[in-house]
Write a protein that holds these residues in place. Structure first.
Motif, short mmCIF file in Angstrom:
data_model
loop_
_atom_site.label_atom_id
_atom_site.label_comp_id
_atom_site.label_asym_id
_atom_site.label_seq_id
_atom_site.Cartn_x
_atom_site.Cartn_y
_atom_site.Cartn_z
N VAL A 54 0.83 -1.21 0.00
CA VAL A 54 0.00 0.00 0.00
C VAL A 54 0.86 1.26 0.00
O VAL A 54 0.71 2.13 -0.86
N SER A 55 1.79 1.35 0.96
CA SER A 55 2.60 2.57 1.10
C SER A 55 3.86 2.56 0.24
O SER A 55 4.49 3.60 0.05
N HIS A 56 4.24 1.39 -0.24
CA HIS A 56 5.47 1.20 -1.02
C HIS A 56 6.72 1.55 -0.22
O HIS A 56 7.75 1.88 -0.78
N GLU A 57 6.61 1.49 1.11
CA GLU A 57 7.76 1.74 1.97
C GLU A 57 8.46 0.42 2.26
O GLU A 57 7.81 -0.62 2.42
N LEU A 107 19.72 -5.79 -1.21
CA LEU A 107 18.31 -5.84 -0.85
C LEU A 107 17.43 -5.34 -1.99
O LEU A 107 17.87 -4.55 -2.83
N MET A 108 16.18 -5.77 -2.00
CA MET A 108 15.23 -5.34 -3.02
C MET A 108 14.98 -3.84 -2.96
O MET A 108 14.52 -3.24 -3.92
N SER A 109 15.29 -3.21 -1.84
CA SER A 109 15.12 -1.76 -1.69
C SER A 109 16.16 -1.00 -2.51
O SER A 109 16.05 0.20 -2.69
#
Length: 125
Positions: A54-57, A107-109
């Motif tokens: 939802v927040s994409h955080e 990481l995917m981030s």
């Protein structure tokens, strides 16, 4: 003590012994800081981290937080990340994807964390 706990006990005794050698200033050894992770007890998102749909955080997983904490630590102690529990093909394949040959956790981030020379990752055989 049950047989299935002997591996965990062995590394704890080794860590304690290295710490005692350090305190006695013998053999130029370092104390050991370790964290135990049971990857079978948590989801992949809880292990590595994930984006909130939802927040994409980004939220760090247990491994991401531990790896970063150990990589940034200025302590001279050894740092062990111990994967306690049998190796599962799903999480170990994901580990091969996020941990590259140059000892960086990707990481995917988009964050890339370099493993420090004092860090070790221990997998139960």
């Amino acid at each position: 003590e049950p047989l299935f706990r002997s591996k965990t006990s062995a590394f704890k005794i080794l860590a304690e012994s290295l710490g005692e050698l350090n305190e006695c200033q013998m053999m130029d050894e370092c104390k050991v800081d370790y964290r135990i992770i049971n990857p079978k007890a948590i989801t992949m998102g809880e292990l590595y981290g994930c984006f909130d749909p939802v927040s994409h955080e980004w939220t760090d997983g247990v491994l991401a937080k531990t790896f970063r904490d150990f990589a940034k630590s200025s302590s001279p102690n050894r740092k062990w990340i111990v994967f306690d529990g049998p190796v599962d093909t799903l999480w170990i394949e994901n580990m091969n994807t996020v941990l590259d040959d140059s000892k960086k956790l990707c990481l995917m981030s988009g964050e890339i964390i370099q493993m420090s020379p004092k860090q070790t990752m221990i997998f139960e055989p």
